[in-house]
Motif scaffolding. Structure first.
Motif, PDB file in Angstrom:
ATOM      1  N   LYS A 116       0.638   8.986   5.049  1.00  0.00           N
ATOM      2  CA  LYS A 116       0.915   9.181   3.631  1.00  0.00           C
ATOM      3  C   LYS A 116      -0.331   9.386   2.786  1.00  0.00           C
ATOM      4  N   TYR A 117      -1.453   8.736   3.142  1.00  0.00           N
ATOM      5  CA  TYR A 117      -2.577   8.711   2.215  1.00  0.00           C
ATOM      6  C   TYR A 117      -3.888   9.285   2.753  1.00  0.00           C
TER       7      TYR A 117
ATOM      8  N   GLY B   9      -0.195   8.136  -6.070  1.00  0.00           N
ATOM      9  CA  GLY B   9       0.836   7.591  -5.184  1.00  0.00           C
ATOM     10  C   GLY B   9       0.455   6.231  -4.645  1.00  0.00           C
TER      11      GLY B   9
ATOM     12  N   ASN C 192       2.436   2.737  -5.377  1.00  0.00           N
ATOM     13  CA  ASN C 192       2.887   1.940  -4.246  1.00  0.00           C
ATOM     14  C   ASN C 192       2.335   0.520  -4.337  1.00  0.00           C
ATOM     15  N   SER C 193       1.068   0.392  -4.667  1.00  0.00           N
ATOM     16  CA  SER C 193       0.451  -0.927  -4.814  1.00  0.00           C
ATOM     17  C   SER C 193       1.052  -1.685  -5.987  1.00  0.00           C
TER      18      SER C 193
ATOM     19  N   GLY D 139       4.081  -1.424  -7.035  1.00  0.00           N
ATOM     20  CA  GLY D 139       5.390  -1.898  -6.580  1.00  0.00           C
ATOM     21  C   GLY D 139       5.279  -3.185  -5.786  1.00  0.00           C
TER      22      GLY D 139
END
Length: 67
Positions: free
Chosen positions: A7-8, A24, A28-29, A31
């Motif tokens: 993903k990264y 992104g 995500n972090s 969340g």
């Protein structure tokens, strides 16, 4: 859902690809942080109460109560 690297990790990204990746990763972090604040707080409170009462907690039971 891919792994973190899928993903990264970008090889030689353009500015916009890097910015998109960073945004992104930030979301995500964020969340995970929100989950830690809300559900984590509840679990820590239940854990402290169980320690005082000398009982054990079962995380699956806590999860079922919330569903």
């Amino acid at each position: 859902m891919g792994s973190f690297e899928e993903k990264y990790y970008l090889t030689n990204p353009t500015f916009w690809q890097g910015l998109k990746r960073d945004a992104g990763l930030f979301l995500n972090s964020l969340g995970f942080f929100i989950v830690w604040l809300t559900k984590g707080r509840r679990i820590r409170r239940i854990y402290r109460q169980a320690q005082k009462e000398n009982t054990e907690i079962i995380l699956e039971d806590i999860w079922e109560k919330e569903q």
